[in-house]
Scaffold this active site. Structure first.
Site, short mmCIF file in Angstrom:
data_model
loop_
_atom_site.label_atom_id
_atom_site.label_comp_id
_atom_site.label_asym_id
_atom_site.label_seq_id
_atom_site.Cartn_x
_atom_site.Cartn_y
_atom_site.Cartn_z
N HIS A 85 5.17 14.56 22.64
CA HIS A 85 5.69 14.22 21.31
C HIS A 85 5.11 15.13 20.23
O HIS A 85 5.16 14.81 19.05
CB HIS A 85 5.33 12.78 20.95
N HIS A 129 10.85 8.99 24.63
CA HIS A 129 10.35 9.30 25.97
C HIS A 129 11.44 9.75 26.90
O HIS A 129 11.37 9.57 28.10
CB HIS A 129 9.66 8.07 26.57
#
Ligand code: ADP
Ligand code: ADP
Ligand code: MG
Ligand code: MG
Ligand code: MG
Ligand code: MG
Lengths: 217, 331, 331, 217
Positions: free
Chosen positions: C57, C219
């Site tokens: 991320h 995700h």
């Protein structure tokens, strides 16, 4: 035999060129995708669309000479096309407008137009024949048109120029580019027609189309 | 092709609208012709620093408008040089009375349009100097090419010039420093995937799944050659070697190492590549004293990266460190 | 799959090596167990602010370590929560004597590992408070889900908490402000393409060329539903509507509008989407007074974006504006 | 009939489980890709690889009780797996180690192990049967093993638990997840087996394999 071409012809030429560029936009862009950055058709289409819009507007009503038409084309292309093609075509039409500022062109005037345009591009881009650029098409156009001018048929001169440009454009296929973006590819640029040479052939073919329309009428 | 766009023909305008709305404290966007100007304009008596080029490389150049970097930036259509009248308008707007430096990436289109624009601005009494950025070592600078391209090293030149202008240097001095920056910065890039120009709708080149393009530019143009896809270490070594072979450092130099993402590369991969690149640079006896890692000079959503090395001296280091406040670069 | 990586199993470590080498002035990287700590540590007497979660991320969370934001960040494997002993080590390291705030994104893995870590740190005498971020309105917060996920709004919570800690607030006060931030921030995302986890080697979901996933997490998990690919206006409207329907502003509120890229989206598209989103927000009588546009909370190279709205008050605005110096966020 | 299982069995179990997880790593990851985030197989493989490395190191030589083996598994998984599965499997083995701290397990001891593991997971994850998680497999294992214990065959208890887990894992296919990442998908989670339930069945099958090896020897 068409002995003279006037401002109406020039307007028809530009409209034909705009239509042909639109029709072949994706082909031009695809050539540029292969050896450049994939925008040549879009660039020219944006420019000629703007030219037609100006012809359709108030600016389009006061055009008495071929030169005035070509000057409108030049300034519009310069301020809307961008990229390499914008200043190059802009200069071509600007230089051509300087030698055509009269109501009617004879065969010699047509040759002068094509010569001035080709010289404008070559001087602006510092390119010579063999660099695999639009100069190859313009140069071939001038070479082909020159011998025809003595017969005095303006349409024949134009046709020779257009045929010459088409041949010059095809001749760029095997060349390795040494100017413009395609030169970054080195030898990988060989095998694809130069997009600017291809559009040059289109634009000159449109001039013939426009003159034939006059001939028929 | 899927993109977060509406009409491709309006994509540049839409992005500029967002840029203006998000950063009213830093910049304003002018229309007809289009250019981006620093909020409040060039401080009176300071040199104006202007750059521009085709869009699709964001944040270059529009994201570097603010204080300490660019006073104006001129965005063209995607991958298409802006027109001369756009550039001329920006040059005139950026004149704070001390003249304007035009930073031009070496592409035929940019060169031709900036040339004309400089003439137009000079006709209007603006003193203009130009500097040509050509940091891309992938292109041989020979009579067989249009010369080396300007790529990620442009950021370094713009930062140095902007900092020099901000401290009140003359046009001659700012131009001189920008040229010194150009002389000391080199870049080489790699593409893992092509990008798709919105109005074209298909990838700018076709690349098999097991190959990468070495020596790409920033316009989705193919590179000089293809090699089997190696890892980050292999690629970083090739890029650094090409850059350092060209810069030919004697050893002991202090450098800025800049790993730049092409738009679609995750930041983590850029940091991993930076780690590998730094090892190679230092193994050649060169000291990395400044670093930049991120996607700053991009090709739309292309996956790939470039490595830029700039050889610093005390003055260039001070100019690099000088405060900057722009949408994309702030310190 | 082509990536700028060497061994996928070492990708996180390689990126951390680059992060440490590029930003020695801002942070250090500890190993065994792995966590990233602010250079010089938490100032004595200040509350430590710690976050963490799976990698992939970036720049979240490691890129937000520095002054004015996170004192430590704990990266797990890609998309995998860090282990409890990693988190516990970071909590202990970040204790400057005034206790530590743990900012946890609401995922089962993160919650379980942070829970254990907090117990371990408390056993070692560290005072720890936790705040759970769950800003993703795509997930219904009901007995039929694991609750709303923490996504891009985490950046807002980390900035607010970091600024509160920097001005010397107590642990109770910092935790209270972080919870206030959580209560006022909402996000909704869209994916145009999936991402590829390095060790998996194929896209995390399959998406036809003419569809987009609405309501994705960060995700690479699929979203709640698919819709035909519309333009930026259509997508921005859907995202903003979902966010504002949930926040239910009365009108007249001042908000932060944050358009976040998922990693593979060009900045120009994010600015274009920001322009569209802002129109929709303002049409609902809400005033955008702060903006952030960029790829800050990503899913590897996923193409897509999220829209975050945070309702500000004077204190939250001041904390947002407070100075911050980290690799990814500086002002 | 295997009446008792010792620390050697536990070590063999863990090695078998590690090998089976490696073999089925990509299947587990694929299930998690479909309804989670595509890392379950990789997570467990990383953890069990670390467990085997510790068994092969100095820590592996001093393991006298089943409980000591399971405790080593628990702490290693907790510090290497991460994600949801790390703390869940870690807690399972930790709770199981607490009820197995003796050299040899009888049939009742095996049941106690499976019960403690299942309860550990359920209490840690606050999940109940029907949520489409590994709890479904553990719960089914306990349900199936319970009735077999009176016969006194430790292997039979283990086999019933493993078969139960396999059935419990299959039973998750039609379920809509309400815990863990798969719950974000809502009804789109139905139709795919829960990866954690699938790995549970694998791990318990490995326990049977390890016990059969003892039986044969
Ligand atoms: N130096 C030059 N002289 C003449 N023509 C050139 C030169 N450089 C490029 N061209 C022409 O311009 C064409 C490309 O135009 P275009 O794609 O619109 O601009 P750009 O290269 O900036 O994207 C080439 O195909 C070539 O014919
Ligand atoms: N609350 C819970 N209780 C029990 N098991 C759970 C819970 N949440 C998730 N799980 C299990 O964890 C598995 C996913 O593990 P893994 O993929 O390794 O972690 P993550 O979901 O963090 O990526 C699921 O398939 C499910 O069996
Ligand atoms: Mg082009
Ligand atoms: Mg172009
Ligand atoms: Mg995970
Ligand atoms: Mg998972």
């Amino acid at each position: 035999m068409v002995t003279a071409l006037d401002a109406d012809w020039a307007v028809r030429w530009v409209r034909c060129a705009a239509a042909d560029v639109r029709t072949h936009r994706d082909e031009l862009t695809e050539l540029d995708r292969l050896i450049g950055d994939g925008d040549h058709g879009v660039n020219l289409d944006r420019g000629f669309t703007a030219v037609v819009a100006r012809l359709d507007g108030p600016d389009g009503t006061r055009l008495a000479t071929v030169g005035q038409v070509l000057q409108l084309v030049a300034t519009t292309l310069m301020s809307t096309v961008g990229g390499a093609a914008g200043p190059l075509y802009g200069t071509a039409f600007l230089h051509a407008s300087r030698v055509t500022d009269r109501p009617v062109l004879d065969a010699a005037g047509v040759l002068a137009l094509v010569e001035a345009a080709g010289e404008g591009i070559a001087s602006r881009g510092h390119a010579v024949p063999g660099n695999k650029t639009m100069v190859d098409a313009w140069h071939a156009a001038v070479e082909a048109a020159g011998p025809v001018v003595t017969a005095g048929d303006a349409l024949a001169v134009l046709r020779a120029a257009a045929d010459g440009a088409a041949a010059g454009a095809l001749a760029t296929i095997p060349m390795t580019a040494t100017k413009g973006r395609a030169s970054y590819l080195g030898e990988r640029s060989a095998g694809t027609q130069d997009p600017g040479a291809c559009s040059t052939a289109l634009v000159l073919a449109a001039a013939v189309e426009a003159a034939q329309a006059a001939d028929a009428s | 092709m899927k993109k977060l766009l509406d009409d491709p023909a309006e994509a540049v305008t839409d992005a500029l609208q967002g840029l203006a709305a998000a950063h009213p404290d830093l910049l304003t966007v002018h229309h007809e012709p289009t250019y981006v100007q620093r909020a409040g304009g060039t401080p009176p008596g300071h040199v104006g620093v202007v750059s521009g080029g085709g869009s699709g490389h964001e944040p270059l150049h529009t994201g570097f408008v603010g204080s300490g970097m660019l006073d104006a930036a001129v965005p063209g259509a995607v991958f298409t040089s802006p027109t001369a009248d756009q550039v001329a308008a920006a040059l005139k707007a950026a004149d704070g009375g001390a003249g304007v430096l035009a930073i031009v990436k070496n592409y035929t289109g940019d060169v031709l349009n900036f040339e004309t624009a400089v003439e137009l601005a000079q006709l209007d009494g603006v003193e203009v100097a130009s500097v040509l950025v050509n940091d891309d070592v992938a292109v041989e600078d020979s009579m067989y090419t249009a010369g080396r391209r300007g790529v990620a090293g442009t950021l370094f030149v713009e930062k140095v010039a902007g900092a020099a202008a901000a401290r009140g240097d003359s046009l001659e001095a700012v131009a001189g420093l920008a040229r010194r920056a150009v002389g000391r910065v080199r870049t080489m890039g790699v593409a893992l995937s092509a990008c798709t120009v919105p109005h074209v709708g298909r990838p700018s080149f076709d690349l098999p799944d097991d190959e990468v393009e070495i020596g790409i530019g920033i316009h989705g143009e193919p590179g000089r050659h293809r090699i089997p896809a190696g890892g980050a270490r292999d690629i970083a070594t090739r890029l650094v070697d090409a850059v350092l072979d060209d810069l030919a450092p004697a050893g002991g130099e202090q450098v800025l190492l800049f790993v730049n993402g092409m738009g679609g590369t995750p930041l983590s991969e850029l940091y991993g590549t930076y780690a590998r690149a730094r090892e190679v640079v230092e193994a050649r006896g060169v000291r990395v004293v400044r670093s930049l890692v991120g996607s700053y000079v991009t090709s739309l959503e292309m996956q790939g990266a470039s490595v830029t090395v700039a050889v610093l001296d005390d003055e260039l280091t001070a100019l690099w460190d000088a405060p900057v406040r722009t949408p994309a670069l702030t310190w």
